[in-house]
Every structure is written in C-alpha cells, then in structure tokens.
Scaffold this active site. Structure first.
Site, PDB file in Angstrom:
ATOM      1  N   ARG A   1       0.811  -1.230   0.000  1.00 53.17           N
ATOM      2  CA  ARG A   1       0.000   0.000   0.000  1.00 53.17           C
ATOM      3  C   ARG A   1       0.837   1.269   0.000  1.00 53.17           C
ATOM      4  NH1 ARG A   1      -3.180  -3.075   3.395  1.00 53.17           N
ATOM      5  NH2 ARG A   1      -4.980  -3.927   2.282  1.00 53.17           N
TER       6      ARG A   1
ATOM      7  N   LYS B   1       3.229  11.530 -11.295  1.00 55.27           N
ATOM      8  CA  LYS B   1       2.350  10.655 -12.081  1.00 55.27           C
ATOM      9  C   LYS B   1       3.107   9.371 -12.357  1.00 55.27           C
ATOM     10  CE  LYS B   1      -0.360  13.862 -14.871  1.00 55.27           C
ATOM     11  NZ  LYS B   1      -0.646  14.197 -16.282  1.00 55.27           N
TER      12      LYS B   1
ATOM     13  N   GLU C   1      10.331  18.628 -24.871  1.00 52.85           N
ATOM     14  CA  GLU C   1       9.651  18.976 -23.610  1.00 52.85           C
ATOM     15  C   GLU C   1      10.338  20.177 -22.944  1.00 52.85           C
ATOM     16  OE1 GLU C   1       6.843  17.499 -22.784  1.00 52.85           O
ATOM     17  OE2 GLU C   1       6.875  15.424 -23.512  1.00 52.85           O
TER      18      GLU C   1
ATOM     19  N   LYS D   1       8.063  23.022 -14.129  1.00 55.26           N
ATOM     20  CA  LYS D   1       7.143  21.919 -13.839  1.00 55.26           C
ATOM     21  C   LYS D   1       6.779  21.911 -12.358  1.00 55.26           C
ATOM     22  CE  LYS D   1       5.565  17.362 -14.635  1.00 55.26           C
ATOM     23  NZ  LYS D   1       5.602  16.108 -15.360  1.00 55.26           N
TER      24      LYS D   1
ATOM     25  N   GLU E   1      -3.867  17.713 -11.399  1.00 56.78           N
ATOM     26  CA  GLU E   1      -4.330  18.132 -12.721  1.00 56.78           C
ATOM     27  C   GLU E   1      -5.817  18.481 -12.772  1.00 56.78           C
ATOM     28  OE1 GLU E   1      -2.335  16.276 -15.952  1.00 56.78           O
ATOM     29  OE2 GLU E   1      -4.017  16.604 -17.295  1.00 56.78           O
TER      30      GLU E   1
ATOM     31  N   ARG F   1      -2.407  22.639 -14.503  1.00 58.50           N
ATOM     32  CA  ARG F   1      -1.434  21.632 -14.943  1.00 58.50           C
ATOM     33  C   ARG F   1      -1.679  21.235 -16.398  1.00 58.50           C
ATOM     34  NH1 ARG F   1       0.904  16.581 -11.262  1.00 58.50           N
ATOM     35  NH2 ARG F   1       2.197  15.689 -12.881  1.00 58.50           N
TER      36      ARG F   1
ATOM     37  N   ASN G   1       0.207  20.207 -21.227  1.00 57.15           N
ATOM     38  CA  ASN G   1      -0.189  19.369 -22.361  1.00 57.15           C
ATOM     39  C   ASN G   1      -0.084  20.093 -23.701  1.00 57.15           C
ATOM     40  OD1 ASN G   1      -0.806  17.217 -20.681  1.00 57.15           O
ATOM     41  ND2 ASN G   1      -2.848  18.032 -20.270  1.00 57.15           N
TER      42      ASN G   1
ATOM     43  N   HIS H   1       0.264  18.141 -26.870  1.00 63.62           N
ATOM     44  CA  HIS H   1       0.059  16.728 -26.564  1.00 63.62           C
ATOM     45  C   HIS H   1      -1.217  16.132 -27.148  1.00 63.62           C
ATOM     46  CE1 HIS H   1       3.539  17.207 -24.052  1.00 63.62           C
ATOM     47  NE2 HIS H   1       3.483  15.960 -23.635  1.00 63.62           N
TER      48      HIS H   1
ATOM     49  N   HIS I   1      -0.434  13.124 -29.234  1.00 58.83           N
ATOM     50  CA  HIS I   1      -0.894  11.772 -28.880  1.00 58.83           C
ATOM     51  C   HIS I   1      -1.633  11.122 -30.041  1.00 58.83           C
ATOM     52  CE1 HIS I   1      -0.715  12.449 -24.247  1.00 58.83           C
ATOM     53  NE2 HIS I   1       0.386  11.915 -24.699  1.00 58.83           N
TER      54      HIS I   1
ATOM     55  N   HIS J   1       7.699   9.905 -28.428  1.00 55.26           N
ATOM     56  CA  HIS J   1       6.774  10.834 -27.772  1.00 55.26           C
ATOM     57  C   HIS J   1       7.194  12.298 -27.972  1.00 55.26           C
ATOM     58  CE1 HIS J   1       4.055  12.556 -24.840  1.00 55.26           C
ATOM     59  NE2 HIS J   1       5.091  13.125 -24.245  1.00 55.26           N
TER      60      HIS J   1
HETATM   61  N1  LIG Z   1       4.959  10.319 -15.455  1.00 61.45           N
HETATM   62  C1  LIG Z   1       4.923  11.372 -16.242  1.00 61.45           C
HETATM   63  O1  LIG Z   1       4.547  12.473 -15.828  1.00 61.45           O
HETATM   64  C2  LIG Z   1       5.375  11.210 -17.646  1.00 61.45           C
HETATM   65  C3  LIG Z   1       5.619  12.345 -18.428  1.00 61.45           C
HETATM   66  C4  LIG Z   1       6.113  12.173 -19.719  1.00 61.45           C
HETATM   67  C5  LIG Z   1       6.355  10.893 -20.195  1.00 61.45           C
HETATM   68  N2  LIG Z   1       6.095   9.810 -19.414  1.00 61.45           N
HETATM   69  C6  LIG Z   1       6.359   8.447 -19.901  1.00 61.45           C
HETATM   70  O2  LIG Z   1       7.764   8.323 -20.106  1.00 61.45           O
HETATM   71  C7  LIG Z   1       7.985   7.291 -21.068  1.00 61.45           C
HETATM   72  C8  LIG Z   1       9.033   7.762 -22.034  1.00 61.45           C
HETATM   73  O3  LIG Z   1      10.202   8.045 -21.325  1.00 61.45           O
HETATM   74  P1  LIG Z   1      11.624   8.108 -22.054  1.00 61.45           P
HETATM   75  O4  LIG Z   1      11.522   8.970 -23.241  1.00 61.45           O
HETATM   76  O5  LIG Z   1      12.605   8.413 -21.009  1.00 61.45           O
HETATM   77  O6  LIG Z   1      11.766   6.627 -22.639  1.00 61.45           O
HETATM   78  P2  LIG Z   1      12.482   5.286 -22.127  1.00 61.45           P
HETATM   79  O7  LIG Z   1      12.414   5.147 -20.680  1.00 61.45           O
HETATM   80  O8  LIG Z   1      11.896   4.217 -22.964  1.00 61.45           O
HETATM   81  O9  LIG Z   1      13.989   5.538 -22.564  1.00 61.45           O
HETATM   82  C9  LIG Z   1      14.305   5.673 -23.941  1.00 61.45           C
HETATM   83  C10 LIG Z   1      15.415   4.676 -24.366  1.00 61.45           C
HETATM   84  O10 LIG Z   1      16.657   5.152 -23.877  1.00 61.45           O
HETATM   85  C11 LIG Z   1      17.301   4.141 -23.095  1.00 61.45           C
HETATM   86  N3  LIG Z   1      18.041   4.883 -22.091  1.00 61.45           N
HETATM   87  C12 LIG Z   1      17.575   5.551 -21.030  1.00 61.45           C
HETATM   88  N4  LIG Z   1      18.545   6.248 -20.431  1.00 61.45           N
HETATM   89  C13 LIG Z   1      19.684   5.994 -21.125  1.00 61.45           C
HETATM   90  C14 LIG Z   1      21.021   6.433 -20.995  1.00 61.45           C
HETATM   91  N5  LIG Z   1      21.385   7.338 -20.083  1.00 61.45           N
HETATM   92  N6  LIG Z   1      21.937   5.943 -21.859  1.00 61.45           N
HETATM   93  C15 LIG Z   1      21.568   5.079 -22.834  1.00 61.45           C
HETATM   94  N7  LIG Z   1      20.314   4.651 -23.021  1.00 61.45           N
HETATM   95  C16 LIG Z   1      19.385   5.105 -22.164  1.00 61.45           C
HETATM   96  C17 LIG Z   1      16.184   3.274 -22.602  1.00 61.45           C
HETATM   97  O11 LIG Z   1      16.639   1.962 -22.316  1.00 61.45           O
HETATM   98  C18 LIG Z   1      15.234   3.275 -23.789  1.00 61.45           C
HETATM   99  O12 LIG Z   1      15.660   2.366 -24.760  1.00 61.45           O
HETATM  100  C19 LIG Z   1       6.647   7.013 -21.708  1.00 61.45           C
HETATM  101  O13 LIG Z   1       6.174   5.775 -21.249  1.00 61.45           O
HETATM  102  C20 LIG Z   1       5.758   8.135 -21.225  1.00 61.45           C
HETATM  103  O14 LIG Z   1       4.414   7.751 -21.108  1.00 61.45           O
HETATM  104  C21 LIG Z   1       5.625   9.952 -18.158  1.00 61.45           C
HETATM  105 ZN   LIG Z   2       5.117  14.783 -22.940  1.00 65.07          ZN
END
Ligand SMILES: NC(=O)c1ccc[n+]([C@@H]2O[C@H](COP(=O)([O-])OP(=O)(O)OC[C@H]3O[C@@H](n4cnc5c(N)ncnc54)[C@H](O)[C@@H]3O)[C@@H](O)[C@H]2O)c1
Ligand SMILES: [Zn+2]
Length: 384
Positions: free
Chosen positions: A137, A159, A201, A243, A253, A257, A261, A264, A268, A282
């Site tokens: 939990r 999030k 971003e 942020k 949100e 907040r 977006n 987005h 999306h 993304h």
């Molecule tokens: N929680 C939130 O508020 C929020 C906001 C925006 C995006 N997201 C989520 O984040 C995700 C995307 O995140 P991302 O773009 O970081 O993608 P990711 O976590 O898939 O990383 C991208 C790629 O880079 C590799 N990688 C990561 N760090 C590395 C490093 N330092 N050196 C070499 N390789 C590395 C990973 O293994 C992966 O292959 C999505 O699922 C999205 O929905 C969440």
């Molecule tokens: Zn985004």
C-alpha cells in the site's frame, strides 16, 4: 541559476549541484541536478532511508552504463542493494512486468517504510513509481532519471503508471518520489534521437510561459546538444522549476497543470496513428503537436502572426519534426485524427480542450474548441 548545497550530504561533495524544491506540503521533495550525481547517490539518499538497504529497478540499456557507479556509491555509503534489470522499451510498462516487479520486490524482503530506486528513463520511472505506490500500500521511491525527457518531465510531478491494452498510461496513481537525482553526465550515453525528443519537452516550458527561456534556447541549443554541462544544467533547472511550479499549484491536474499538455493532444493522436513505437517518439510527436498548436492559434486569430514559423523553425533547427508531412508513416485522415484526439484522456464529455497560445510564452487553455475549425485545419495539415 540558483545553486544550493543545503540538502543533506551535498556540502561535503565537490562540484556544483543545483537543487529545485517541489513544494507539496508533507510530500515535498528536492530535485538535485548536476554532473556525476549518480556516483553520489549513496550520500544523497542515506538520510531518506529508514534502514540501509534499497532495491534498484532499471533496464538493460541503462544498466550497461550506469548501474555499477550507482551500486558502488550505495555500497560506499553502507547501503545494501538488490537489483532487477528489465527489458528496455514501452512494452515494459505492462501489467505483466508490474506483477513481476511487485513479486520481486516482496521477495527481496522489502518492508513498509523502505524506499526503492528507479534508475532509467520514463518507462522505468513510471513503472517503478507505480509499483512503489501499490506494494504494501505504498513505499518510498527515488527517481534517478537518465533520459532528458525523464529529467525535465516524467520524474517530476508524481504521475506513475502503466499502459492498458486500451491505451497508454490509463492505469496509474499519483505517488510523489522522495527525491529526484538528475545526473547530466548520464545523458552522454543517450541516443541523439532520444536527446532531441526530450528537448521538445524542454522547449515546451519556454513556449508555455517563458519567452525569455525560449530565446535562450534559440541561442544555446547547439551547446546543449554538444553536451555542454552548464547549458544542460541550466535548461534542466529552468524546466524542473517550471514543472515544479505548475505541479505545486495543481498536484492532481484539476486546472493549470493542463498547460503542460501543449502539443500533446495533436501529438498523442499522431503517436497513436504511428502505433506508439519507434516510428514516432513521444517527444517528436510533441514537437509536431506544439508547432500545430501554434499554427492553429494563428489560423484562429488568437496568436501573433509569425510566432508559429519561429516555433517550427527552432524545432527543425535541432532536427525535430514540425509538420506532419515530414513524418515517415501513413498519416491518418482528418476525421480519423480528430477521433484519435478525442480519445486523449484529457478530453472531457467528448469535448475538445486544446492548449493554444497568444504568443511564444503565452499558452492558455481553450475549452470546447469547435470541431469544424479543427477539421478544416487538419485537412490542410495532413495533406502530403
Ligand atoms: N509520469 C509522467 O509524468 C510522464 C511524463 C512524460 C512521459 N512519461 C512516460 O515516459 C515514457 C518515455 O520516457 P523516455 O523517453 O525516457 O523513454 P524510455 O524510458 O523508454 O527511454 C528511452 C530509451 O533510452 C534508453 N536509455 C535511457 N537512459 C539511457 C542512458 N542514459 N543511456 C543510454 N540509453 C538510455 C532506454 O533503455 C530506452 O531504450 C513514456 O512511457 C511516457 O508515457 C511519463
Ligand atoms: Zn510529454
């Protein structure tokens, strides 16, 4: 740039560390930004641990480059750690991986009051954060974001979640981390395409509410992409402050907040059309989406003429796409795109709320945008 060494353990350490506080009452925490911070994690998180042990969640790509320095740092501070290395990629944000991760965490003997460490991009942060929200939990977690996107966006704000077969990020929880450690040196091993996607971003924060920051980015993007430590730290700092401000004002949100977006809803829909994968990252979708939001704003006479061209010019200058016809997959038709935009989970009662702009740095929430205006616009945008 505000630099502080007030956080426990930082004053004894060499090198500049910038700390951005996220003010959320009893859930407040710090974001530490600096070069080589993964190697200082032990000292940074020791005060947050109830007992000297933790569990690290990471993926194969990140583990290859950054796991050893993290484990060494923890060991150096007398903190024992177990590690799970998951497959990289969006597919890991699944129920199956969540179940495996939760079982593994329980198997390590994790207790309430313990804290886990998410080492990786947004995929690892979202999944590990969600596991931390639900195991026993709720246990603590620390984010060590290793992509630019995760450092400026996903690791801040609380999030967490996974994907459903019906859509992305539909299962989740708000669960704030105990601290965020953004090591600018980690970005050196990131693929250039991922760095550019994260940059979208960063630019977003300028476009939403900080014209001076956008102007700074126009002048300094090349330094940032060359890995200049000062430029990276400054851009991550300004982004996290932006942020943190929005999140502190609207944690779950309900209102402001939504400005985050920008780009987005268009983005999306394009991501969905591309199948949420390698074809369109993304951040790339957000880049096109932000440029579209500015063009739509100009077209509907709410935005200064010329702003949209400036936005897309800058995005293109760093190698990001700014118009749908530059994308290398089959574009949806206008009606299909509108339907995909409606499926965005931010839509309310089926009505389309868009983030539009009066100028660079002056975004606003436009509720109830007329379908006919959007469709006319999409007809033009989606023509090859
Ligand atoms: N929680 C939130 O508020 C929020 C906001 C925006 C995006 N997201 C989520 O984040 C995700 C995307 O995140 P991302 O773009 O970081 O993608 P990711 O976590 O898939 O990383 C991208 C790629 O880079 C590799 N990688 C990561 N760090 C590395 C490093 N330092 N050196 C070499 N390789 C590395 C990973 O293994 C992966 O292959 C999505 O699922 C999205 O929905 C969440
Ligand atoms: Zn985004």
């Amino acid at each position: 740039m505000s630099t502080s060494s007030a956080a426990a353990g930082l004053d004894a350490l060499p090198g500049a560390v910038t700390t951005v506080p996220v003010a959320l009452g009893s859930r407040s925490y710090d974001i530490h930004i600096g070069e080589g911070l993964i190697g200082r994690t032990g000292d940074l998180i020791k005060p947050l641990l109830r007992r000297p042990r933790t569990a690290i969640v990471t993926d194969e790509n990140v583990a290859r480059h950054h796991l050893e320095p993290l484990r060494d740092s923890l060991a150096g501070a007398g903190i024992a750690s177990d590690t799970i290395v998951l497959a990289p990629g969006e597919a890991t944000k699944s129920f199956a991986d969540l179940a495996r991760l939760c079982d593994w965490l329980l198997g390590t003997g994790i207790e309430r009051g313990d804290c886990i460490v998410a080492l990786g991009g947004g995929v690892i942060g979202d999944l590990a954060g969600f596991a931390a929200a639900v195991v026993l939990r709720g246990i603590g977690f620390v984010q060590i974001p290793t992509t630019l996107l995760a450092q400026v966006d996903s690791s801040v704000g609380g999030k967490t979640g996974i994907n459903s077969s019906l859509g992305k990020n539909l299962i989740g929880a708000f669960h704030q981390p105990l601290c965020v450690i953004a090591d600018t040196a980690a970005l050196a091993t990131l693929a250039p395409r991922e760095l550019a996607a994260g940059y979208a971003e960063v630019a977003k924060y300028g476009l939403i509410g900080d014209a001076a920051f956008f102007a700074w980015l126009e002048d300094n993007a090349a330094r940032l992409f060359a890995g200049d430590r000062e430029a990276l730290t400054y851009a991550i700092n300004v982004s996290c402050q932006a942020k943190a401000r929005v999140v502190a004002a609207d944690e779950t949100e309900a209102g402001a907040r939504a400005l985050l977006n920008l780009g987005h809803t268009f983005g999306h829909a394009l991501e969905a059309a591309a199948g949420f994968g390698e074809k369109l990252l993304h951040g790339e979708a957000v880049a096109v989406g932000m440029a579209m939001a500015f063009r739509f704003s100009e077209r509907t006479d709410v935005c200064r003429a010329g702003a949209a061209a400036e936005v897309s010019g800058h995005l293109a200058s760093v190698g990001l796409p700014a118009v749908p016809r530059d994308l290398a997959f089959d574009l949806p038709g206008p009606e299909q795109m509108l339907a995909l935009m409606r499926k965005d989970k931010k839509a309310r009662d089926g009505r389309l709320t868009l983030i539009l702009a009066r100028d660079i740095g002056e975004a606003f929430i436009a509720p109830d945008v007329a379908d006919s205006h959007v469709l006319d616009f999409l007809r033009e945008e989606l023509r090859r």
